[in-house]
Design an enzyme around this catalytic site. Structure first.
Site, PDB file in Angstrom:
ATOM      1  N   GLU A 298       0.839  -1.209   0.000  1.00  0.00           N
ATOM      2  CA  GLU A 298       0.000   0.000   0.000  1.00  0.00           C
ATOM      3  C   GLU A 298       0.870   1.255   0.000  1.00  0.00           C
ATOM      4  O   GLU A 298       2.003   1.236   0.500  1.00  0.00           O
ATOM      5  CB  GLU A 298      -0.868   0.015   1.264  1.00  0.00           C
ATOM      6  CG  GLU A 298      -2.340  -0.171   1.029  1.00  0.00           C
ATOM      7  CD  GLU A 298      -3.033   0.908   0.218  1.00  0.00           C
ATOM      8  OE1 GLU A 298      -2.413   1.534  -0.669  1.00  0.00           O
ATOM      9  OE2 GLU A 298      -4.219   1.123   0.463  1.00  0.00           O
ATOM     10  N   ASP A 299       0.317   2.324  -0.530  1.00  0.00           N
ATOM     11  CA  ASP A 299       1.027   3.605  -0.480  1.00  0.00           C
ATOM     12  C   ASP A 299       0.935   4.230   0.909  1.00  0.00           C
ATOM     13  O   ASP A 299       1.920   4.692   1.465  1.00  0.00           O
ATOM     14  CB  ASP A 299       0.490   4.577  -1.550  1.00  0.00           C
ATOM     15  CG  ASP A 299      -1.035   4.704  -1.540  1.00  0.00           C
ATOM     16  OD1 ASP A 299      -1.705   4.054  -0.715  1.00  0.00           O
ATOM     17  OD2 ASP A 299      -1.556   5.464  -2.378  1.00  0.00           O
TER      18      ASP A 299
ATOM     19  N   ASP B 299      -4.419   5.147   6.291  1.00  0.00           N
ATOM     20  CA  ASP B 299      -5.018   6.353   6.844  1.00  0.00           C
ATOM     21  C   ASP B 299      -6.060   5.921   7.885  1.00  0.00           C
ATOM     22  O   ASP B 299      -5.713   5.628   9.024  1.00  0.00           O
ATOM     23  CB  ASP B 299      -5.606   7.127   5.653  1.00  0.00           C
ATOM     24  CG  ASP B 299      -6.140   8.494   6.010  1.00  0.00           C
ATOM     25  OD1 ASP B 299      -5.749   9.033   7.042  1.00  0.00           O
ATOM     26  OD2 ASP B 299      -6.947   9.038   5.230  1.00  0.00           O
TER      27      ASP B 299
ATOM     28  N   PHE C  31      -2.696  15.805   4.183  1.00  0.00           N
ATOM     29  CA  PHE C  31      -2.921  15.173   2.893  1.00  0.00           C
ATOM     30  C   PHE C  31      -1.669  15.343   2.042  1.00  0.00           C
ATOM     31  O   PHE C  31      -1.199  16.454   1.843  1.00  0.00           O
ATOM     32  CB  PHE C  31      -4.135  15.756   2.179  1.00  0.00           C
ATOM     33  CG  PHE C  31      -4.564  14.910   1.023  1.00  0.00           C
ATOM     34  CD1 PHE C  31      -5.312  13.762   1.217  1.00  0.00           C
ATOM     35  CD2 PHE C  31      -4.182  15.242  -0.265  1.00  0.00           C
ATOM     36  CE1 PHE C  31      -5.672  12.950   0.147  1.00  0.00           C
ATOM     37  CE2 PHE C  31      -4.538  14.441  -1.348  1.00  0.00           C
ATOM     38  CZ  PHE C  31      -5.286  13.295  -1.132  1.00  0.00           C
TER      39      PHE C  31
ATOM     40  N   ARG D 117       1.222  12.417  -9.130  1.00  0.00           N
ATOM     41  CA  ARG D 117       1.755  11.076  -8.861  1.00  0.00           C
ATOM     42  C   ARG D 117       3.218  10.956  -9.258  1.00  0.00           C
ATOM     43  O   ARG D 117       3.960  10.164  -8.701  1.00  0.00           O
ATOM     44  CB  ARG D 117       0.966  10.024  -9.650  1.00  0.00           C
ATOM     45  CG  ARG D 117      -0.469   9.826  -9.185  1.00  0.00           C
ATOM     46  CD  ARG D 117      -1.042   8.575  -9.852  1.00  0.00           C
ATOM     47  NE  ARG D 117      -2.483   8.482  -9.752  1.00  0.00           N
ATOM     48  CZ  ARG D 117      -3.146   7.987  -8.712  1.00  0.00           C
ATOM     49  NH1 ARG D 117      -2.482   7.570  -7.649  1.00  0.00           N
ATOM     50  NH2 ARG D 117      -4.451   7.916  -8.701  1.00  0.00           N
TER      51      ARG D 117
HETATM   52  P1  IMP Z   1      -7.797   4.326   4.260  1.00  0.00           P
HETATM   53  O1  IMP Z   1      -8.799   3.329   3.753  1.00  0.00           O
HETATM   54  O2  IMP Z   1      -8.469   5.507   4.902  1.00  0.00           O
HETATM   55  O3  IMP Z   1      -6.739   3.743   5.148  1.00  0.00           O
HETATM   56  O4  IMP Z   1      -7.167   5.003   2.995  1.00  0.00           O
HETATM   57  C1  IMP Z   1      -6.184   4.447   2.310  1.00  0.00           C
HETATM   58  C2  IMP Z   1      -6.130   5.018   0.908  1.00  0.00           C
HETATM   59  O5  IMP Z   1      -6.535   6.381   0.848  1.00  0.00           O
HETATM   60  C3  IMP Z   1      -4.705   5.033   0.441  1.00  0.00           C
HETATM   61  O6  IMP Z   1      -4.412   3.839  -0.210  1.00  0.00           O
HETATM   62  C4  IMP Z   1      -4.660   6.202  -0.500  1.00  0.00           C
HETATM   63  O7  IMP Z   1      -5.029   5.795  -1.780  1.00  0.00           O
HETATM   64  C5  IMP Z   1      -5.699   7.149   0.034  1.00  0.00           C
HETATM   65  N1  IMP Z   1      -5.076   8.225   0.848  1.00  0.00           N
HETATM   66  C6  IMP Z   1      -5.113   8.363   2.191  1.00  0.00           C
HETATM   67  N2  IMP Z   1      -4.437   9.444   2.600  1.00  0.00           N
HETATM   68  C7  IMP Z   1      -3.930  10.003   1.483  1.00  0.00           C
HETATM   69  C8  IMP Z   1      -3.095  11.161   1.245  1.00  0.00           C
HETATM   70  O8  IMP Z   1      -2.676  11.905   2.151  1.00  0.00           O
HETATM   71  N3  IMP Z   1      -2.786  11.407  -0.049  1.00  0.00           N
HETATM   72  C9  IMP Z   1      -3.208  10.628  -1.083  1.00  0.00           C
HETATM   73  N4  IMP Z   1      -3.973   9.542  -0.905  1.00  0.00           N
HETATM   74  C10 IMP Z   1      -4.333   9.227   0.366  1.00  0.00           C
HETATM   75 MG    MG Z   2      -4.487   3.559  -2.200  1.00  0.00          MG
END
Ligand code: IMP
Ligand code: MG
Length: 181
Positions: free
Chosen positions: A99-100, A103, A152, A165
């Site tokens: 994963e990148d 969050d 963010f 990106r």
């Molecule tokens: P989660 O389901 O809230 O944990 O979100 C995970 C996904 O949200 C990541 O895989 C990202 O694609 C996107 N995401 C969360 N925070 C950021 C950010 O600060 N910048 C860009 N994408 C984000």
């Molecule tokens: Mg993602």
């Protein structure tokens, strides 16, 4: 593009260090297991391609595209949709989800559950970034690159409305970029 960035949060040097460290750990832990790395598109693509250059054992990879954010929305909804599924069977495989950023944790929580129902032998997570202060679903991140504050971020694969990106580092966008959209 660089002029849209308020400040750099993770530099190219720090990214290279994280990839080396994580790759060395994965090499050690997955020796003899032929792991399947699952890249979560599109944000994790750049990270995975750099990371696996440091994974010095036989391995395979596949891609999956899921969505929890719509368009310009920067807040997760907890609703995770599969846009593109894997081509590879997970039965009996040692899976490493790439994963990148983690969050709220909704995306990974959902994927772990899904991969377990597909009878993976093991499911572990490597996440380039972690925003621990934002977690709603508790998810254990087995391998983490860099912890960041609740901001963010864009770059190194991550986007705002599909842009930024291709930045080689991770940065915080200027407030006016959101304001003028
Ligand atoms: P989660 O389901 O809230 O944990 O979100 C995970 C996904 O949200 C990541 O895989 C990202 O694609 C996107 N995401 C969360 N925070 C950021 C950010 O600060 N910048 C860009 N994408 C984000
Ligand atoms: Mg993602």
């Amino acid at each position: 593009m660089n002029s849209d960035i308020e400040r750099v949060l993770v530099s190219e040097e720090e990214i290279a260090e994280a990839n080396q460290r994580l790759g060395a750990q994965l090499t050690k832990d997955y020796e003899g297991k032929n792991p399947l790395f699952v890249c979560i598109l599109r944000g994790a693509a750049m990270f995975m391609m750099d990371l696996i250059k440091h994974v010095d054992i036989p391995m395979e990879y596949d891609f999956m595209d899921v969505s929890s954010y719509g368009g310009e929305n920067t807040v997760s909804t907890g609703d995770v949709r599969i846009i593109k599924d894997l081509d590879t069977s997970l039965r009996g495989r040692d899976v490493v989800i790439v994963e990148d950023i983690i969050d709220t944790g909704y995306t990974l929580d959902r994927l772990i559950e899904l991969f377990n129902t597909r009878n993976a032998k093991s499911v572990k997570i490597v996440s380039f970034l972690d925003k621990p202060s934002r977690r709603i679903k508790h998810v254990h991140v087995d391998y983490n690159g860099v912890k960041i504050p609740d901001e963010f971020v864009v770059g190194y694969g991550m986007d705002y409305d599909e842009r930024y990106r291709n930045l080689p580092y991770v940065g915080v966008l200027k407030q006016e970029i959101y304001a003028t959209k």
